[in-house]
Design a protein around this motif. Structure first.
Motif, PDB file in Angstrom:
ATOM      1  N   ILE A  75      23.055  20.138 -13.962  1.00 20.24           N
ATOM      2  CA  ILE A  75      22.835  19.332 -13.571  1.00 20.24           C
ATOM      3  C   ILE A  75      20.695  19.163 -12.796  1.00 20.24           C
ATOM      4  N   GLY A  76      20.909  20.504 -13.022  1.00 23.82           N
ATOM      5  CA  GLY A  76      19.377  21.479 -12.942  1.00 23.82           C
ATOM      6  C   GLY A  76      19.207  21.484 -11.585  1.00 23.82           C
ATOM      7  N   GLY A 112      20.246  15.813   4.484  1.00 24.96           N
ATOM      8  CA  GLY A 112      22.287  16.390   3.868  1.00 24.96           C
ATOM      9  C   GLY A 112      22.816  14.811   4.563  1.00 24.96           C
ATOM     10  N   LEU A 113      22.829  13.922   5.562  1.00 28.19           N
ATOM     11  CA  LEU A 113      23.934  13.060   5.890  1.00 28.19           C
ATOM     12  C   LEU A 113      23.510  11.626   5.436  1.00 28.19           C
ATOM     13  N   CYS A 114      22.331  11.517   5.374  1.00 25.32           N
ATOM     14  CA  CYS A 114      21.925  10.420   4.937  1.00 25.32           C
ATOM     15  C   CYS A 114      22.695  10.037   3.504  1.00 25.32           C
ATOM     16  N   ASP A 115      22.635  11.372   2.448  1.00 27.22           N
ATOM     17  CA  ASP A 115      22.934  12.145   1.281  1.00 27.22           C
ATOM     18  C   ASP A 115      24.667  11.570   1.321  1.00 27.22           C
ATOM     19  N   GLY A 116      25.405  11.919   2.330  1.00 22.50           N
ATOM     20  CA  GLY A 116      26.030  11.674   2.673  1.00 22.50           C
ATOM     21  C   GLY A 116      27.030  10.493   2.816  1.00 22.50           C
ATOM     22  N   VAL A 117      26.476   9.968   3.676  1.00 22.10           N
ATOM     23  CA  VAL A 117      26.291   7.945   4.296  1.00 22.10           C
ATOM     24  C   VAL A 117      26.283   7.498   2.074  1.00 22.10           C
ATOM     25  N   PHE A 118      25.404   7.739   2.203  1.00 20.53           N
ATOM     26  CA  PHE A 118      25.549   6.601   0.723  1.00 20.53           C
ATOM     27  C   PHE A 118      26.284   7.018  -0.883  1.00 20.53           C
ATOM     28  N   LEU A 119      26.908   8.594  -0.669  1.00 21.60           N
ATOM     29  CA  LEU A 119      28.009   9.111  -1.067  1.00 21.60           C
ATOM     30  C   LEU A 119      29.208   7.930  -0.593  1.00 21.60           C
ATOM     31  N   ALA A 120      29.419   8.600   0.214  1.00 18.27           N
ATOM     32  CA  ALA A 120      31.198   7.113   0.967  1.00 18.27           C
ATOM     33  C   ALA A 120      30.794   5.566   0.906  1.00 18.27           C
ATOM     34  N   GLN A 157      19.006  14.512 -11.050  1.00 13.85           N
ATOM     35  CA  GLN A 157      20.460  15.166 -10.839  1.00 13.85           C
ATOM     36  C   GLN A 157      21.483  13.805 -11.205  1.00 13.85           C
ATOM     37  N   GLY A 158      21.593  13.326 -10.198  1.00 12.89           N
ATOM     38  CA  GLY A 158      21.910  11.363 -10.351  1.00 12.89           C
ATOM     39  C   GLY A 158      22.022  11.505 -12.210  1.00 12.89           C
ATOM     40  N   ARG A 159      20.829  11.654 -12.428  1.00 13.42           N
ATOM     41  CA  ARG A 159      21.515  10.983 -13.989  1.00 13.42           C
ATOM     42  C   ARG A 159      21.939  12.205 -14.928  1.00 13.42           C
ATOM     43  N   ALA A 160      21.353  13.800 -15.022  1.00  6.28           N
ATOM     44  CA  ALA A 160      21.930  14.109 -15.212  1.00  6.28           C
ATOM     45  C   ALA A 160      24.014  14.068 -15.211  1.00  6.28           C
ATOM     46  N   PHE A 161      24.067  14.093 -13.994  1.00  9.16           N
ATOM     47  CA  PHE A 161      26.043  14.009 -13.451  1.00  9.16           C
ATOM     48  C   PHE A 161      26.366  12.590 -14.203  1.00  9.16           C
ATOM     49  N   ILE A 162      25.486  11.716 -14.448  1.00 10.10           N
ATOM     50  CA  ILE A 162      26.295  10.522 -14.866  1.00 10.10           C
ATOM     51  C   ILE A 162      26.429  10.909 -16.681  1.00 10.10           C
ATOM     52  N   GLY A 182      22.345  -0.561 -12.392  1.00  4.85           N
ATOM     53  CA  GLY A 182      21.673  -1.038 -12.503  1.00  4.85           C
ATOM     54  C   GLY A 182      20.193  -0.228 -12.967  1.00  4.85           C
ATOM     55  N   GLY A 183      19.437   0.056 -12.076  1.00  2.67           N
ATOM     56  CA  GLY A 183      18.275   1.048 -12.542  1.00  2.67           C
ATOM     57  C   GLY A 183      18.781   2.570 -12.009  1.00  2.67           C
ATOM     58  N   THR A 184      17.870   2.956 -11.128  1.00  2.00           N
ATOM     59  CA  THR A 184      18.010   4.791 -10.749  1.00  2.00           C
ATOM     60  C   THR A 184      19.186   5.080 -10.047  1.00  2.00           C
ATOM     61  N   ILE A 185      20.087   5.728 -10.594  1.00  2.00           N
ATOM     62  CA  ILE A 185      21.546   6.027 -10.019  1.00  2.00           C
ATOM     63  C   ILE A 185      21.092   7.440  -9.786  1.00  2.00           C
ATOM     64  N   VAL A 186      21.163   7.894  -8.511  1.00  2.64           N
ATOM     65  CA  VAL A 186      20.751   8.992  -7.791  1.00  2.64           C
ATOM     66  C   VAL A 186      21.529   9.110  -7.649  1.00  2.64           C
ATOM     67  N   TYR A 187      21.567  11.033  -7.187  1.00  2.00           N
ATOM     68  CA  TYR A 187      22.431  11.925  -7.418  1.00  2.00           C
ATOM     69  C   TYR A 187      23.990  11.662  -6.429  1.00  2.00           C
ATOM     70  N   PRO A 188      23.534  11.352  -5.140  1.00  4.00           N
ATOM     71  CA  PRO A 188      24.839  11.066  -3.918  1.00  4.00           C
ATOM     72  C   PRO A 188      25.708   9.895  -4.505  1.00  4.00           C
TER      73      PRO A 188
END
Length: 282
Positions: A75-76, A112-120, A157-162, A182-188
């Motif tokens: 994912i780079g 770190g924390l914010c990405d974790g919340v979004f992932l959850a 990274q989100g686009r590559a992961f998908i 919809g639009g952009t899907i970020v990594y978390p």
């Protein structure tokens, strides 16, 4: 008005009293039968066989998490430093100890924390087929970045992961979930919805995600400071309790808890855009 440093070089705290943030209900507060109450929506039916699937696929879940969140997963991630390159150039990070302090703050009070919340939230919304909640959290996560380069980092990274999930780790309903976002899907968000689609437990996904995040930050620091392999492992070992605590906070958080105080790290991500000599894209 006086300003005091709360975490060396990275965080500042204003002494002026502020109004406490409103806190929403717990993320998963009550369960009854096959219905669960969460903060991403009203009472929602839990997918049939969801719990049993979680228990039955543990070996496969471990295999997939180790693959998806390995440094070799294409994912780079190695191309980005999340502003660490500028922090080294500015003299904020000079050795293993200062790298550990910087990363500890980014985990507990920053991305770190914010990405974790979004992932959850993405994992829960995808698992429970709460389409509106998934779309809303995907949009919020895409907007919740402090600089152009951080936006590039998390969206690329989100686009590559998908794309890799579609090609090698597809599952029924993936295209539907992607269209909902919809639009952009970020990594978390990408990690959250794909792991949910494979019925991989959220807690395991969270710890693996944060470990991968920290490992990539340390790898960038090791190349920039530079650090030897042993010192890099010492930093990773020292950050273990912080990773565990951050994962627990992210799992229990609501969207009202989102926010950061790593002002120096945010400035680093902005100033990296005009840094004269660069090895990394962020």
């Amino acid at each position: 008005m006086s300003i005091t440093t709360a975490i060396p070089m990275l965080m500042t705290a204003n002494k002026t009293p502020t109004t406490p943030r409103r806190r929403g209900p717990a993320v998963a507060t009550k369960q009854s039968g096959d219905r669960v109450k969460t903060s991403i929506g009203e009472h929602m039916a839990q997918p049939a066989g969801y719990r049993s699937a979680m228990k039955e696929i543990e070996p496969a879940a471990l295999y997939r998490l180790m693959t998806w969140l390995s440094p070799s997963f294409p994912i780079g991630a190695f191309s980005y430093s999340s502003g660490i390159e500028w922090a080294v150039e500015a003299g904020d990070i000079v050795d293993a100890a200062s790298l550990r302090d910087w990363l500890g703050a980014m985990l507990t009070d920053g991305s770190g924390l914010c990405d974790g919340v979004f992932l959850a939230y993405a994992h829960r919304a995808a698992s429970l087929r709460e389409d509106t909640a998934l779309r809303d959290v995907a949009e919020l996560a895409a907007a919740f970045v402090p600089s152009r380069e951080r936006q590039l980092e998390t969206s690329a990274q989100g686009r590559a992961f998908i794309e890799i999930a579609r090609a090698a780790w597809n599952f029924e309903g993936l295209d539907r979930i992607i269209s909902i976002c919809g639009g952009t899907i970020v990594y978390p968000i990408a990690v959250g919805l794909v792991s949910a689609g494979h019925a991989i437990p959220l807690a395991s996904t969270m710890h693996a995600f944060l470990h991968a995040l920290v490992s990539n930050w340390i790898s960038a620091g090791a190349r920039l400071i530079p650090l030897g392999q042993t010192d890099s492992q010492r930093v990773l070992a020292l950050l273990e309790p912080i990773v565990v605590a951050t994962a627990q906070r992210a799992l229990a958080a609501t969207l009202d808890d989102l926010g950061g105080a790593t002002f120096r790290a945010d400035l680093a991500s902005m100033r990296h855009e005009t840094q004269y000599t660069r090895l990394f894209r962020s």
